[in-house]
Design a protein around this motif. Sequence first.
Motif, PDB file in Angstrom:
ATOM      1  N   PRO A   1     -22.583  -2.659 -28.020  1.00  0.00           N
ATOM      2  CA  PRO A   1     -21.397  -2.160 -28.710  1.00  0.00           C
ATOM      3  C   PRO A   1     -21.080  -0.689 -28.428  1.00  0.00           C
ATOM      4  CG  PRO A   1     -23.154  -2.639 -30.279  1.00  0.00           C
ATOM      5  CD  PRO A   1     -23.630  -3.096 -28.941  1.00  0.00           C
ATOM      6  N   THR A   2     -22.072   0.106 -28.085  1.00  0.00           N
ATOM      7  CA  THR A   2     -21.801   1.522 -27.836  1.00  0.00           C
ATOM      8  C   THR A   2     -20.990   1.734 -26.564  1.00  0.00           C
ATOM      9  OG1 THR A   2     -23.960   1.764 -26.785  1.00  0.00           O
ATOM     10  CG2 THR A   2     -23.797   2.421 -29.086  1.00  0.00           C
ATOM     11  N   CYS A   3     -21.098   0.813 -25.619  1.00  0.00           N
ATOM     12  CA  CYS A   3     -20.403   0.978 -24.345  1.00  0.00           C
ATOM     13  C   CYS A   3     -19.334  -0.101 -24.141  1.00  0.00           C
ATOM     14  CB  CYS A   3     -21.416   0.942 -23.207  1.00  0.00           C
ATOM     15  SG  CYS A   3     -20.813   1.536 -21.626  1.00  0.00           S
ATOM     16  N   GLY A   4     -19.395  -1.169 -24.931  1.00  0.00           N
ATOM     17  CA  GLY A   4     -18.435  -2.250 -24.765  1.00  0.00           C
ATOM     18  C   GLY A   4     -18.851  -3.284 -23.739  1.00  0.00           C
ATOM     19  N   ASP A   5     -20.081  -3.209 -23.262  1.00  0.00           N
ATOM     20  CA  ASP A   5     -20.575  -4.185 -22.285  1.00  0.00           C
ATOM     21  C   ASP A   5     -20.828  -5.517 -22.971  1.00  0.00           C
ATOM     22  OD1 ASP A   5     -20.767  -2.086 -20.386  1.00  0.00           O
ATOM     23  OD2 ASP A   5     -22.789  -1.611 -21.065  1.00  0.00           O
ATOM     24  N   ARG A   6     -20.398  -6.595 -22.303  1.00  0.00           N
ATOM     25  CA  ARG A   6     -20.679  -7.954 -22.787  1.00  0.00           C
ATOM     26  C   ARG A   6     -21.110  -8.800 -21.606  1.00  0.00           C
ATOM     27  NH1 ARG A   6     -15.359  -9.785 -25.722  1.00  0.00           N
ATOM     28  NH2 ARG A   6     -14.947  -9.897 -23.516  1.00  0.00           N
TER      29      ARG A   6
ATOM     30  N   VAL B   1     -21.615 -13.953 -16.385  1.00  0.00           N
ATOM     31  CA  VAL B   1     -20.208 -13.578 -16.520  1.00  0.00           C
ATOM     32  C   VAL B   1     -20.175 -12.479 -17.572  1.00  0.00           C
ATOM     33  CG1 VAL B   1     -19.192 -15.772 -15.806  1.00  0.00           C
ATOM     34  CG2 VAL B   1     -19.755 -15.420 -18.199  1.00  0.00           C
ATOM     35  N   GLY B   2     -19.178 -11.639 -17.491  1.00  0.00           N
ATOM     36  CA  GLY B   2     -19.087 -10.580 -18.483  1.00  0.00           C
ATOM     37  C   GLY B   2     -18.192  -9.460 -18.022  1.00  0.00           C
ATOM     38  N   GLU B   3     -18.167  -8.440 -18.852  1.00  0.00           N
ATOM     39  CA  GLU B   3     -17.378  -7.256 -18.531  1.00  0.00           C
ATOM     40  C   GLU B   3     -18.117  -6.047 -19.057  1.00  0.00           C
ATOM     41  OE1 GLU B   3     -14.239  -7.409 -22.194  1.00  0.00           O
ATOM     42  OE2 GLU B   3     -13.892  -8.748 -20.496  1.00  0.00           O
ATOM     43  N   GLY B   4     -17.881  -4.935 -18.394  1.00  0.00           N
ATOM     44  CA  GLY B   4     -18.540  -3.718 -18.830  1.00  0.00           C
ATOM     45  C   GLY B   4     -18.527  -2.670 -17.747  1.00  0.00           C
ATOM     46  N   CYS B   5     -19.363  -1.692 -17.934  1.00  0.00           N
ATOM     47  CA  CYS B   5     -19.426  -0.559 -17.018  1.00  0.00           C
ATOM     48  C   CYS B   5     -20.150  -0.948 -15.724  1.00  0.00           C
ATOM     49  CB  CYS B   5     -20.125   0.622 -17.697  1.00  0.00           C
ATOM     50  SG  CYS B   5     -21.888   0.376 -17.982  1.00  0.00           S
ATOM     51  N   SER B   6     -20.046  -0.067 -14.747  1.00  0.00           N
ATOM     52  CA  SER B   6     -20.659  -0.339 -13.443  1.00  0.00           C
ATOM     53  C   SER B   6     -22.174  -0.498 -13.551  1.00  0.00           C
ATOM     54  CB  SER B   6     -20.318   0.770 -12.447  1.00  0.00           C
ATOM     55  OG  SER B   6     -20.781   2.021 -12.900  1.00  0.00           O
ATOM     56  N   ILE B   7     -22.804   0.245 -14.450  1.00  0.00           N
ATOM     57  CA  ILE B   7     -24.265   0.152 -14.589  1.00  0.00           C
ATOM     58  C   ILE B   7     -24.672  -1.219 -15.116  1.00  0.00           C
ATOM     59  CG2 ILE B   7     -26.302   1.084 -15.785  1.00  0.00           C
ATOM     60  CD1 ILE B   7     -25.201   3.010 -13.679  1.00  0.00           C
ATOM     61  N   SER B   8     -24.023  -1.715 -16.171  1.00  0.00           N
ATOM     62  CA  SER B   8     -24.432  -2.997 -16.754  1.00  0.00           C
ATOM     63  C   SER B   8     -24.158  -4.162 -15.800  1.00  0.00           C
ATOM     64  CB  SER B   8     -23.762  -3.235 -18.109  1.00  0.00           C
ATOM     65  OG  SER B   8     -22.380  -3.452 -17.958  1.00  0.00           O
ATOM     66  N   LEU B   9     -23.008  -4.155 -15.153  1.00  0.00           N
ATOM     67  CA  LEU B   9     -22.669  -5.282 -14.284  1.00  0.00           C
ATOM     68  C   LEU B   9     -23.448  -5.251 -12.971  1.00  0.00           C
ATOM     69  CD1 LEU B   9     -18.853  -5.677 -14.976  1.00  0.00           C
ATOM     70  CD2 LEU B   9     -20.780  -6.893 -16.006  1.00  0.00           C
ATOM     71  N   SER B  10     -23.690  -4.078 -12.425  1.00  0.00           N
ATOM     72  CA  SER B  10     -24.494  -4.021 -11.201  1.00  0.00           C
ATOM     73  C   SER B  10     -25.946  -4.387 -11.513  1.00  0.00           C
ATOM     74  CB  SER B  10     -24.401  -2.655 -10.528  1.00  0.00           C
ATOM     75  OG  SER B  10     -24.855  -1.630 -11.360  1.00  0.00           O
ATOM     76  N   SER B  11     -26.435  -4.002 -12.678  1.00  0.00           N
ATOM     77  CA  SER B  11     -27.789  -4.371 -13.074  1.00  0.00           C
ATOM     78  C   SER B  11     -27.914  -5.884 -13.230  1.00  0.00           C
ATOM     79  CB  SER B  11     -28.172  -3.665 -14.377  1.00  0.00           C
ATOM     80  OG  SER B  11     -29.504  -3.966 -14.735  1.00  0.00           O
ATOM     81  N   ALA B  12     -26.897  -6.520 -13.815  1.00  0.00           N
ATOM     82  CA  ALA B  12     -26.909  -7.984 -13.953  1.00  0.00           C
ATOM     83  C   ALA B  12     -26.926  -8.653 -12.579  1.00  0.00           C
ATOM     84  CB  ALA B  12     -25.694  -8.448 -14.759  1.00  0.00           C
ATOM     85  N   SER B  13     -26.140  -8.138 -11.655  1.00  0.00           N
ATOM     86  CA  SER B  13     -26.107  -8.663 -10.297  1.00  0.00           C
ATOM     87  C   SER B  13     -27.478  -8.541  -9.627  1.00  0.00           C
ATOM     88  CB  SER B  13     -25.038  -7.917  -9.488  1.00  0.00           C
ATOM     89  OG  SER B  13     -25.064  -8.285  -8.125  1.00  0.00           O
ATOM     90  N   MET B  14     -28.069  -7.357  -9.731  1.00  0.00           N
ATOM     91  CA  MET B  14     -29.379  -7.113  -9.131  1.00  0.00           C
ATOM     92  C   MET B  14     -30.454  -7.981  -9.772  1.00  0.00           C
ATOM     93  SD  MET B  14     -29.346  -2.986  -8.907  1.00  0.00           S
ATOM     94  CE  MET B  14     -27.975  -2.095  -8.202  1.00  0.00           C
TER      95      MET B  14
ATOM     96  N   CYS C   1     -27.138   0.079 -21.163  1.00  0.00           N
ATOM     97  CA  CYS C   1     -26.255  -0.575 -20.187  1.00  0.00           C
ATOM     98  C   CYS C   1     -27.097  -1.247 -19.099  1.00  0.00           C
ATOM     99  CB  CYS C   1     -25.316   0.435 -19.531  1.00  0.00           C
ATOM    100  SG  CYS C   1     -24.317   1.413 -20.655  1.00  0.00           S
ATOM    101  N   ALA C   2     -28.058  -0.501 -18.576  1.00  0.00           N
ATOM    102  CA  ALA C   2     -28.882  -0.981 -17.473  1.00  0.00           C
ATOM    103  C   ALA C   2     -29.779  -2.144 -17.875  1.00  0.00           C
ATOM    104  CB  ALA C   2     -29.728   0.159 -16.916  1.00  0.00           C
ATOM    105  N   THR C   3     -30.244  -2.140 -19.122  1.00  0.00           N
ATOM    106  CA  THR C   3     -31.216  -3.164 -19.536  1.00  0.00           C
ATOM    107  C   THR C   3     -30.579  -4.378 -20.212  1.00  0.00           C
ATOM    108  OG1 THR C   3     -31.620  -1.989 -21.623  1.00  0.00           O
ATOM    109  CG2 THR C   3     -33.106  -1.501 -19.777  1.00  0.00           C
ATOM    110  N   LEU C   4     -29.269  -4.388 -20.397  1.00  0.00           N
ATOM    111  CA  LEU C   4     -28.608  -5.472 -21.134  1.00  0.00           C
ATOM    112  C   LEU C   4     -28.912  -6.855 -20.548  1.00  0.00           C
ATOM    113  CD1 LEU C   4     -26.687  -6.122 -23.514  1.00  0.00           C
ATOM    114  CD2 LEU C   4     -24.799  -5.950 -21.875  1.00  0.00           C
ATOM    115  N   ALA C   5     -28.702  -7.037 -19.257  1.00  0.00           N
ATOM    116  CA  ALA C   5     -28.935  -8.339 -18.626  1.00  0.00           C
ATOM    117  C   ALA C   5     -30.411  -8.725 -18.688  1.00  0.00           C
ATOM    118  CB  ALA C   5     -28.456  -8.322 -17.180  1.00  0.00           C
ATOM    119  N   TRP C   6     -31.271  -7.742 -18.539  1.00  0.00           N
ATOM    120  CA  TRP C   6     -32.714  -7.994 -18.592  1.00  0.00           C
ATOM    121  C   TRP C   6     -33.133  -8.446 -19.989  1.00  0.00           C
ATOM    122  CZ3 TRP C   6     -35.644  -7.647 -14.156  1.00  0.00           C
ATOM    123  CH2 TRP C   6     -35.023  -7.057 -13.049  1.00  0.00           C
ATOM    124  N   LYS C   7     -32.567  -7.800 -21.018  1.00  0.00           N
ATOM    125  CA  LYS C   7     -32.870  -8.200 -22.399  1.00  0.00           C
ATOM    126  C   LYS C   7     -32.342  -9.615 -22.663  1.00  0.00           C
ATOM    127  CE  LYS C   7     -34.848  -4.355 -23.551  1.00  0.00           C
ATOM    128  NZ  LYS C   7     -36.307  -4.329 -23.487  1.00  0.00           N
ATOM    129  N   ALA C   8     -31.198  -9.944 -22.078  1.00  0.00           N
ATOM    130  CA  ALA C   8     -30.654 -11.302 -22.223  1.00  0.00           C
ATOM    131  C   ALA C   8     -31.609 -12.318 -21.600  1.00  0.00           C
ATOM    132  CB  ALA C   8     -29.272 -11.387 -21.578  1.00  0.00           C
TER     133      ALA C   8
END
Length: 149
Positions: free
Chosen positions: A40-45, A63-76, A129-136
Amino acid sequence: MSSHSNLDTLYRQVIMDHYKNPRNKGDMEGETLHVNMNNPTCGDRIQLQLKVEDDKISDAKFVGEGCSISLSSASMMTEAVKGQPVENALEMSDIFSQMVQGEDYDDKYDLGDIEALQGVTKFPARIKCATLAWKAMEKGLGNEEEETD
Protein backbone atom coordinates in the motif's frame (compact mmCIF):
# COMPACT_ATOMS: atom_id res chain seq x y z
CA MET A 1 33.79 6.84 -14.94
CA SER A 2 34.47 4.53 -12.00
CA SER A 3 33.78 0.82 -12.15
CA HIS A 4 31.21 1.32 -9.35
CA SER A 5 29.13 3.72 -11.46
CA ASN A 6 29.48 1.36 -14.46
CA LEU A 7 28.06 -1.42 -12.31
CA ASP A 8 25.20 0.83 -11.12
CA THR A 9 24.41 1.68 -14.75
CA LEU A 10 24.44 -2.00 -15.73
CA TYR A 11 22.16 -2.86 -12.80
CA ARG A 12 19.74 -0.08 -13.77
CA GLN A 13 19.68 -1.42 -17.34
CA VAL A 14 18.93 -4.96 -16.14
CA ILE A 15 16.12 -3.71 -13.88
CA MET A 16 14.60 -1.61 -16.68
CA ASP A 17 14.85 -4.51 -19.13
CA HIS A 18 12.84 -6.75 -16.78
CA TYR A 19 10.36 -3.91 -16.20
CA LYS A 20 9.82 -3.13 -19.89
CA ASN A 21 10.06 -6.76 -21.06
CA PRO A 22 8.82 -8.82 -18.12
CA ARG A 23 9.42 -12.53 -18.18
CA ASN A 24 6.57 -14.86 -17.20
CA LYS A 25 3.93 -12.13 -17.12
CA GLY A 26 0.40 -13.34 -17.76
CA ASP A 27 -2.17 -15.84 -16.59
CA MET A 28 -1.45 -19.52 -16.18
CA GLU A 29 -3.80 -22.26 -17.35
CA GLY A 30 -4.90 -25.17 -15.19
CA GLU A 31 -4.71 -25.77 -11.47
CA THR A 32 -2.31 -23.35 -9.85
CA LEU A 33 -1.62 -21.60 -6.59
CA HIS A 34 -2.81 -17.98 -6.71
CA VAL A 35 -1.50 -15.43 -4.23
CA ASN A 36 -2.52 -11.76 -4.23
CA MET A 37 -0.34 -9.28 -2.40
CA ASN A 38 0.02 -5.53 -2.38
CA ASN A 39 2.30 -2.86 -1.02
CA PRO A 40 0.00 0.00 0.00
CA THR A 41 2.85 2.46 0.55
CA CYS A 42 3.87 2.29 -3.11
CA GLY A 43 0.69 1.05 -4.77
CA ASP A 44 2.27 -2.18 -6.01
CA ARG A 45 -0.12 -5.08 -6.59
CA ILE A 46 0.79 -8.54 -7.73
CA GLN A 47 -0.94 -11.84 -8.30
CA LEU A 48 1.57 -14.66 -8.35
CA GLN A 49 0.63 -17.98 -9.90
CA LEU A 50 2.66 -21.09 -9.19
CA LYS A 51 2.38 -24.64 -10.43
CA VAL A 52 3.99 -27.11 -8.02
CA GLU A 53 4.50 -30.70 -9.11
CA ASP A 54 6.46 -33.33 -7.18
CA ASP A 55 7.66 -30.67 -4.72
CA LYS A 56 9.15 -28.59 -7.57
CA ILE A 57 7.99 -25.30 -9.02
CA SER A 58 7.26 -26.34 -12.59
CA ASP A 59 5.92 -22.95 -13.65
CA ALA A 60 5.57 -19.42 -12.29
CA LYS A 61 3.78 -16.38 -13.69
CA PHE A 62 2.55 -13.06 -12.41
CA VAL A 63 0.20 -10.23 -13.25
CA GLY A 64 0.10 -6.89 -11.55
CA GLU A 65 1.01 -3.26 -11.58
CA GLY A 66 3.50 -1.17 -9.73
CA CYS A 67 6.88 0.43 -9.78
CA SER A 68 9.86 -0.76 -11.80
CA ILE A 69 11.45 -2.37 -8.73
CA SER A 70 8.44 -4.55 -7.81
CA LEU A 71 7.65 -5.67 -11.35
CA SER A 72 11.25 -6.33 -12.37
CA SER A 73 11.75 -8.28 -9.14
CA ALA A 74 8.67 -10.40 -9.93
CA SER A 75 10.05 -11.07 -13.42
CA MET A 76 13.46 -12.05 -12.05
CA MET A 77 11.97 -14.19 -9.27
CA THR A 78 9.71 -16.20 -11.59
CA GLU A 79 12.71 -16.92 -13.83
CA ALA A 80 14.88 -17.96 -10.88
CA VAL A 81 12.44 -20.33 -9.19
CA LYS A 82 11.07 -22.21 -12.21
CA GLY A 83 12.36 -25.76 -12.06
CA GLN A 84 13.58 -25.36 -8.50
CA PRO A 85 12.57 -27.64 -5.64
CA VAL A 86 10.26 -25.76 -3.25
CA GLU A 87 12.90 -25.91 -0.51
CA ASN A 88 15.51 -24.21 -2.76
CA ALA A 89 13.04 -21.53 -3.87
CA LEU A 90 12.25 -20.67 -0.25
CA GLU A 91 15.95 -20.59 0.58
CA MET A 92 16.56 -18.26 -2.39
CA SER A 93 13.83 -16.00 -1.01
CA ASP A 94 15.62 -15.79 2.36
CA ILE A 95 18.91 -15.03 0.62
CA PHE A 96 17.27 -12.33 -1.54
CA SER A 97 15.69 -10.72 1.52
CA GLN A 98 19.07 -10.64 3.29
CA MET A 99 20.73 -9.19 0.18
CA VAL A 100 18.32 -6.27 -0.27
CA GLN A 101 18.49 -5.47 3.44
CA GLY A 102 22.28 -5.17 3.20
CA GLU A 103 22.92 -8.20 5.39
CA ASP A 104 25.54 -10.87 4.77
CA TYR A 105 24.05 -13.65 2.67
CA ASP A 106 25.00 -17.09 1.42
CA ASP A 107 26.02 -16.98 -2.23
CA LYS A 108 25.54 -20.68 -2.92
CA TYR A 109 22.98 -19.89 -5.65
CA ASP A 110 23.83 -17.98 -8.80
CA LEU A 111 21.21 -15.25 -8.51
CA GLY A 112 21.95 -13.92 -11.99
CA ASP A 113 19.92 -10.80 -12.82
CA ILE A 114 18.52 -10.72 -9.29
CA GLU A 115 21.84 -9.31 -8.07
CA ALA A 116 20.92 -6.11 -9.93
CA LEU A 117 18.51 -5.39 -7.06
CA GLN A 118 21.33 -5.19 -4.48
CA GLY A 119 21.25 -1.42 -4.71
CA VAL A 120 17.78 -1.38 -3.15
CA THR A 121 19.53 -1.61 0.20
CA LYS A 122 20.39 2.10 -0.21
CA PHE A 123 16.68 2.94 -0.38
CA PRO A 124 14.91 1.35 2.61
CA ALA A 125 11.47 2.43 1.41
CA ARG A 126 11.97 0.33 -1.74
CA ILE A 127 12.79 -2.94 0.06
CA LYS A 128 9.07 -3.78 0.31
CA CYS A 129 8.76 -3.18 -3.44
CA ALA A 130 11.63 -5.56 -4.18
CA THR A 131 10.44 -8.32 -1.84
CA LEU A 132 6.71 -8.25 -2.70
CA ALA A 133 6.77 -11.10 -5.25
CA TRP A 134 9.09 -13.14 -3.04
CA LYS A 135 6.76 -12.74 -0.04
CA ALA A 136 3.87 -13.83 -2.28
CA MET A 137 5.80 -16.97 -3.21
CA GLU A 138 6.53 -17.72 0.46
CA LYS A 139 2.86 -17.24 1.34
CA GLY A 140 1.71 -19.48 -1.51
CA LEU A 141 4.14 -22.27 -0.77
CA GLY A 142 3.30 -22.14 2.92
CA ASN A 143 -0.47 -22.31 2.32
CA GLU A 144 -0.82 -24.52 -0.75
CA GLU A 145 -4.10 -26.14 0.22
CA GLU A 146 -5.75 -22.84 1.12
CA GLU A 147 -4.59 -21.07 -2.05
CA THR A 148 -5.24 -23.80 -4.66
CA ASP A 149 -8.06 -23.26 -7.16
